[in-house]
Structure formats: structure tokens, C-alpha cells
Design a protein around this motif. Sequence first.
Motif, PDB file in Angstrom:
ATOM      1  N   LEU A  89      11.508  19.104  12.364  1.00 25.98           N
ATOM      2  CA  LEU A  89      11.478  20.317  13.198  1.00 25.98           C
ATOM      3  C   LEU A  89      10.814  20.023  14.541  1.00 25.98           C
ATOM      4  O   LEU A  89      10.074  20.852  15.058  1.00 25.98           O
ATOM      5  N   PHE A  90      11.039  18.856  15.077  1.00 20.51           N
ATOM      6  CA  PHE A  90      10.440  18.443  16.347  1.00 20.51           C
ATOM      7  C   PHE A  90      10.723  19.485  17.433  1.00 20.51           C
ATOM      8  O   PHE A  90      11.855  19.986  17.543  1.00 20.51           O
ATOM      9  N   THR A  96       1.690  23.941  11.530  1.00 18.65           N
ATOM     10  CA  THR A  96       2.409  25.218  11.669  1.00 18.65           C
ATOM     11  C   THR A  96       3.464  25.365  10.597  1.00 18.65           C
ATOM     12  O   THR A  96       3.646  26.444  10.016  1.00 18.65           O
ATOM     13  N   VAL A  97       4.191  24.284  10.317  1.00 12.68           N
ATOM     14  CA  VAL A  97       5.237  24.317   9.287  1.00 12.68           C
ATOM     15  C   VAL A  97       4.623  24.581   7.915  1.00 12.68           C
ATOM     16  O   VAL A  97       5.126  25.404   7.138  1.00 12.68           O
ATOM     17  N   LEU A 282      11.184  18.402  -0.167  1.00 14.83           N
ATOM     18  CA  LEU A 282      12.592  17.979  -0.244  1.00 14.83           C
ATOM     19  C   LEU A 282      13.176  17.773   1.149  1.00 14.83           C
ATOM     20  O   LEU A 282      13.853  16.760   1.409  1.00 14.83           O
ATOM     21  N   LYS A 283      12.918  18.700   2.063  1.00 13.93           N
ATOM     22  CA  LYS A 283      13.431  18.566   3.429  1.00 13.93           C
ATOM     23  C   LYS A 283      12.813  17.364   4.134  1.00 13.93           C
ATOM     24  O   LYS A 283      13.492  16.657   4.893  1.00 13.93           O
ATOM     25  N   ALA A 284      11.519  17.130   3.890  1.00  6.72           N
ATOM     26  CA  ALA A 284      10.850  15.994   4.521  1.00  6.72           C
ATOM     27  C   ALA A 284      11.443  14.677   4.042  1.00  6.72           C
ATOM     28  O   ALA A 284      11.629  13.738   4.826  1.00  6.72           O
ATOM     29  N   ILE A 285      11.762  14.583   2.750  1.00  9.26           N
ATOM     30  CA  ILE A 285      12.371  13.358   2.219  1.00  9.26           C
ATOM     31  C   ILE A 285      13.768  13.170   2.784  1.00  9.26           C
ATOM     32  O   ILE A 285      14.153  12.061   3.180  1.00  9.26           O
ATOM     33  N   ASP A 289      10.817  12.607   7.256  1.00 12.40           N
ATOM     34  CA  ASP A 289       9.735  13.169   8.059  1.00 12.40           C
ATOM     35  C   ASP A 289       8.400  12.719   7.472  1.00 12.40           C
ATOM     36  O   ASP A 289       7.848  13.363   6.574  1.00 12.40           O
ATOM     37  N   PHE A 290       7.884  11.580   7.984  1.00 10.49           N
ATOM     38  CA  PHE A 290       6.636  11.023   7.482  1.00 10.49           C
ATOM     39  C   PHE A 290       5.498  12.027   7.531  1.00 10.49           C
ATOM     40  O   PHE A 290       4.750  12.197   6.568  1.00 10.49           O
ATOM     41  N   PHE A 291       5.370  12.687   8.652  1.00 12.97           N
ATOM     42  CA  PHE A 291       4.189  13.513   8.896  1.00 12.97           C
ATOM     43  C   PHE A 291       4.215  14.798   8.078  1.00 12.97           C
ATOM     44  O   PHE A 291       3.173  15.242   7.590  1.00 12.97           O
TER      45      PHE A 291
END
Length: 331
Positions: A89-90, A96-97, A282-285, A289-291
Amino acid sequence: MRRYFSRKLLIYGLTFFVAVTVNWLIPRFMPGDPVASMVARANVAQPEAVEAMRAYYNDLFGFDQPLWQQYVNFWGAMFQGDFGISIWLFPTPVSTVINGAVPYTLGLIVPSVLLSWVVGNRFGAYAARRKLLDNTVLPVGYVLTAMPYMWLAVLLAWALGVIAGLFPVAGGYSFSMRPNWSWTFVLDLLHHWTLPFLSLFLVALGGWAIGMRNMIIYELESDYSNYLSALGAPARLIRRYAFRNAVLPQITGLALQLGVLVAGALVTEIVFAYPGLGSLILKAIQNQDFFLLQGTFLFIVLGVLIANFIIDIVYVVVDPRTRAGMAGAQA
């Protein structure tokens, strides 16, 4: 007592350090390049622009530095409350997320864990001295506790959502609504919350009921119960002492099972597309999205450690033998 809690804090501190270190390492062992994914999503054709974007993102996220420097920077930023910028979500900050997802996860986990523990212990205590209830609670409890969280979630979604049409099967609220403090939105929120809550509540309920039932039977057959019975003590008094002694291992079991319950909640959120930390993981994987992955895992680790520490305090408060042992050790 101060010595006891100092030792506990040291153990929790070491656990936190190891867990955070592993949390930092896991995303970096994942296959793929998150910067390459961001550049690909930009759909830029010029090679010069691609290289410029790659250099910019590597510098922004610190990927151009040695791994040891990235690790040191991670700890420094974490203590400042900076969890980085989400790659998915850059340029939204990870904090915030996560703040948008935490209320959903807490609103799901806290009621399901506490209610299943309280109700399960009560049902187990009643089942230990009522044969009819024992013949129903015990088999149902074994079936429930053997069910995987996601499998029961799918069954509930199919039976109560698809077939009966009583509850929605996806989302935290209706897509046609925007979050607000009106009663209409709150009721809609509870409507979407019911099925994920039931799937967590029912699985945990069976385990607590079986554990308490077995502990009550053991306590009622112990020497002190037989002694009180021989003295003519009322059965209600004996059962009260038995329940107070039987609930202590259940408190310990709550601390031991907390991580499993949290993991089950995260999987349940994915099944129902519930907008909590499970869906974020799940979305990060999926988006490398490391952070965001680090931030969600960090919050979960902190939450489980804090909850376990609170349970340790509760155990000391409710068990006089622990306090007596501390007093004896200090003397």
C-alpha cells in the motif's frame, strides 16, 4: 514476589528478542524481490527509468545496505515506533495499516477466548457430576476440539451463510456501508462478526469443557474431598473447593493455548475475508511486503507475551500456594 516477576520479565524479554529476530529474518528468506514487483506494477518501459526507480526504492527501504546494518536499523526504528512503509500500500505507513486491522482482530479474539474459557469450564464442571450432561458434553467436546478452525469456519459459512442465508460469509461489514458510529453500522458489524466468532468459540469450548470435566472428577476423588466428606461437609462446599483447585490448571492451559488460539483466529479471518491481522498477513505474503509482515507479526508477538504475563499475574492472585511459596523463598 519482586524476584519472581523480575525473573518472569527477563524470560519474556529474551523471548521477545528471539521472536523479533526470527520475525525480521523470515521475510528475507522468502523467494522473490519486492522492489522488482513494485517496479513491475509501475509498468515503466524505459530501462533508465526502471533502474532509477529500483535505486530509489532500494535506498528508501534500506535494501542497499548490508544485512547487519538493516537489522540494527530495524531495532532502532522499532523503538521509535516506526515500522516502515508498506510495499503493498505504498506509501502508507505500516502502523497506519495495522491500526485499521487491530480492532477487528481484538474484537474477534478477546470475546471468543474469554467466553469459551468461562463457558467451557462451567459446562465441564456440571458434566462431571451429571451423567446425562456428561454423556452429551464429552462426545460433543471431543468432536469440537478435534475440528481445525478453518474447517469449522467453512462448515459454518456453508450451513448458516450459504444454505440458511442467516449471516454474511465475507467481510467485516457490508460493502455498501462506510464505517461510522451509527447503530445501523454497529448491527451490521455484529452480523458479519458472528460466524468468525462462532468458529473460534466452539472449537475452544470443547477443549475447556473436557479439561475441566476431567479435573473435577480427579479433585472429587482426592484425599481432601474424601476427608471433607467423612467430616460431613456439604456436597456443595466440596464441589466449590474442587472447582477452585481444578480451575488453576485451566488458567495455565489458557496461557499455553493462547498462541494456538491466536493462530486459529488469523486463519479464520482469512476464511471469512475478515479485515483483521490474518488478512493483512495473507496480503503481505502475496505482495512480498516485508515491512507489513514484520509489523503484523510483531504486534501478535507482543500481544501474546503481554497476555501471558497478565495470566501469570492472575495465577499468583488466585493461587494462595504460589504466594506462600514466594513468601517462604524470600524468608
